[in-house]
Design a protein around this motif. Structure first.
Motif, PDB file in Angstrom:
ATOM      1  N   PRO A 109       0.796  -1.229   0.000  1.00  0.00           N
ATOM      2  CA  PRO A 109       0.000   0.000   0.000  1.00  0.00           C
ATOM      3  C   PRO A 109       0.826   1.275   0.000  1.00  0.00           C
ATOM      4  O   PRO A 109       0.533   2.210  -0.761  1.00  0.00           O
ATOM      5  N   ALA A 110       1.865   1.350   0.844  1.00  0.00           N
ATOM      6  CA  ALA A 110       2.662   2.576   0.922  1.00  0.00           C
ATOM      7  C   ALA A 110       3.381   2.849  -0.392  1.00  0.00           C
ATOM      8  O   ALA A 110       3.393   3.989  -0.887  1.00  0.00           O
TER       9      ALA A 110
ATOM     10  N   VAL B 274      -8.199  -2.322   5.163  1.00  0.00           N
ATOM     11  CA  VAL B 274      -6.957  -1.787   5.732  1.00  0.00           C
ATOM     12  C   VAL B 274      -6.058  -1.213   4.640  1.00  0.00           C
ATOM     13  O   VAL B 274      -5.542  -0.096   4.760  1.00  0.00           O
TER      14      VAL B 274
ATOM     15  N   LYS C 113      -7.486   1.979   3.121  1.00  0.00           N
ATOM     16  CA  LYS C 113      -7.346   3.092   4.063  1.00  0.00           C
ATOM     17  C   LYS C 113      -5.921   3.623   4.077  1.00  0.00           C
ATOM     18  O   LYS C 113      -5.689   4.840   4.109  1.00  0.00           O
ATOM     19  N   GLN C 114      -4.943   2.734   4.020  1.00  0.00           N
ATOM     20  CA  GLN C 114      -3.543   3.164   4.018  1.00  0.00           C
ATOM     21  C   GLN C 114      -3.232   4.000   2.782  1.00  0.00           C
ATOM     22  O   GLN C 114      -2.564   5.040   2.866  1.00  0.00           O
TER      23      GLN C 114
ATOM     24  N   THR D  56      -5.283   7.420   2.883  1.00  0.00           N
ATOM     25  CA  THR D  56      -4.767   8.324   3.914  1.00  0.00           C
ATOM     26  C   THR D  56      -3.460   8.972   3.481  1.00  0.00           C
ATOM     27  O   THR D  56      -3.246  10.179   3.682  1.00  0.00           O
ATOM     28  N   ARG D  57      -2.581   8.176   2.857  1.00  0.00           N
ATOM     29  CA  ARG D  57      -1.303   8.727   2.388  1.00  0.00           C
ATOM     30  C   ARG D  57      -1.543   9.806   1.330  1.00  0.00           C
ATOM     31  O   ARG D  57      -0.900  10.877   1.366  1.00  0.00           O
TER      32      ARG D  57
END
Length: 396
Positions: free
Chosen positions: A121-122, A172, A175-176, A179-180
């Protein structure tokens, strides 16, 4: 978001007609807009007043330079060139696509680049941010006017039940990522499944905009979809509507990451079709090569693709019986095969979806191709931003 009442929907439809003329023709006088849109003087003046107050359009005094006619020329109405910006992101499994647009629905920049399937995700969020920033720099776009971002992600984006009228709880990973991106740009991010957003794009501006009920299928590295029901994108009680790729067609088949077995996606995704060709002695380089050979009519490849399209048609036939859509639109990589895919899908539906019914059902190629998810993300962000007249699905 609450469902607008009938008067609101008519108002939004009239507004979109007016904006469409300004996008296609440019600055127009009020008299010209009345003639082109067919709206009454009262309705049109009311809508223009509202748009001016919101900063979506501007009214300009006429230039008298070179004017030789009788009387003073009329003022003109045009889209506000400094109106806010919208970003749409399709963060797919293997490709990121970004579109930067104005509130007037003009596309300022678009771009795509690959991403590793195994990226977390990041890393995926950072790759999307890098693409946005590169497009902004390349096209000299001022994002200080950014209003909202639409984000499309593959798979089940929502992980828990949605309350009545609520927006749901993102998974999850979703959302990651959101949000980033939100932290980076400081605006609201509306997130949904990218195939469902592609269905929204087709229903708003594309291949299914002329019907109120439609099924969209995205046949690429994954198999997803979306449903337009009574002119609105259906998301379902748990945010999973349209997940056609996870209908089980072989209950005793291989396990699927979704938890099921023998899901349609496992059997007809391009990598599976390439493996099937290899088992029959034909080496296919990649999905594009698969499509090219199907179009060329190579016997084994054509047979593999036809069988896959027939499986898809069988699953769609059940959805057709339940929804009774006016159109089925197929997008994604395999849609480039055209009639090599459409015809077997059409045949399977015709044979299985109440054959005696006299319904008219068009099975067509989606209009927006690989950009559908990003365009749908733009549409979703426009709907989030209530200061902008929403792009509306047909009312009739």
């Amino acid at each position: 978001m609450e469902r607008p009442d009938a008067m609101q929907r008519v108002r939004l439809a009239h507004t979109e007609v007016l904006l469409a003329q300004l996008r296609s023709v440019g600055p127009l006088s009020r008299a010209e807009l009345i003639r082109l849109t067919g709206l009454s003087r009262t309705t049109l003046f009311d809508i223009i007043g509202d748009l001016i107050a919101r900063g979506v359009v501007v009214e300009r005094e006429p230039s008298l330079s070179g004017h030789r006619g009788r009387g003073r020329p009329s003022t003109t109405v045009s889209l506000n060139p400094s109106a806010g910006r919208i970003v749409g992101i399709d963060l797919g499994r293997a490709t990121i696509t970004v579109i930067v647009a104005t509130l007037g629905h003009d596309i300022l920049a678009r771009g795509s680049r690959p991403i590793t399937l195994t990226a977390g995700p990041a890393r995926r969020a950072n790759a999307a941010i890098k693409l946005i920033d590169d497009l902004v720099q390349e096209h000299d776009i001022d994002l200080r006017a950014l209003e909202a971002i639409g984000l499309g992600l593959p798979g089940l984006v929502f992980g828990r039940s949605r309350s009545a009228g609520g927006s749901g709880s993102p998974s999850v990973a979703a959302k990651q990522v959101s949000t980033r991106i939100q932290d980076r740009y400081g605006v609201a991010v509306v997130t949904d499944n990218n195939s469902r957003l592609a269905a929204l794009a087709e229903g708003t501006w594309g291949a299914t905009r002329d019907v109120r009920d439609a099924i969209y299928v995205r046949w690429s590295d994954g198999v997803g979809g979306g449903l337009i029901v009574d002119g609105r994108l259906a998301r379902g009680a748990h945010g999973a509507a349209g997940e056609i790729g996870h209908v089980s067609v072989e209950p005793d088949g291989d396990p699927c990451p979704c938890g099921g077995r023998g899901c349609l996606e496992l059997l007809i995704r391009p990598s599976a079709l390439i493996e099937q060709c290899a088992r029959r002695g034909v080496t296919v380089a990649d999905p594009a090569d698969l499509v090219a050979r199907a179009l060329a009519g190579e016997p084994i490849v054509s047979d593999v693709v036809r069988h896959a399209a027939t499986l898809l048609g069988r699953v769609l036939s059940g959805m057709v019986v339940q929804l009774d859509p006016g159109k089925v639109a197929i997008g994604g990589t395999l849609a480039h095969a055209g009639e090599a895919v459409l015809e077997p899908v059409r045949t399977a539906i015709g044979q299985l979806a109440i054959p005696g019914h006299t319904r008219r059902l068009d099975v067509v190629t989606a209009q927006f191709g690989d950009e559908g998810g990003a365009l749908g993300a733009v549409a979703a962000a426009l709907r989030l931003n209530m200061s902008e007249p929403l792009p509306t699905l047909p009312t009739a």
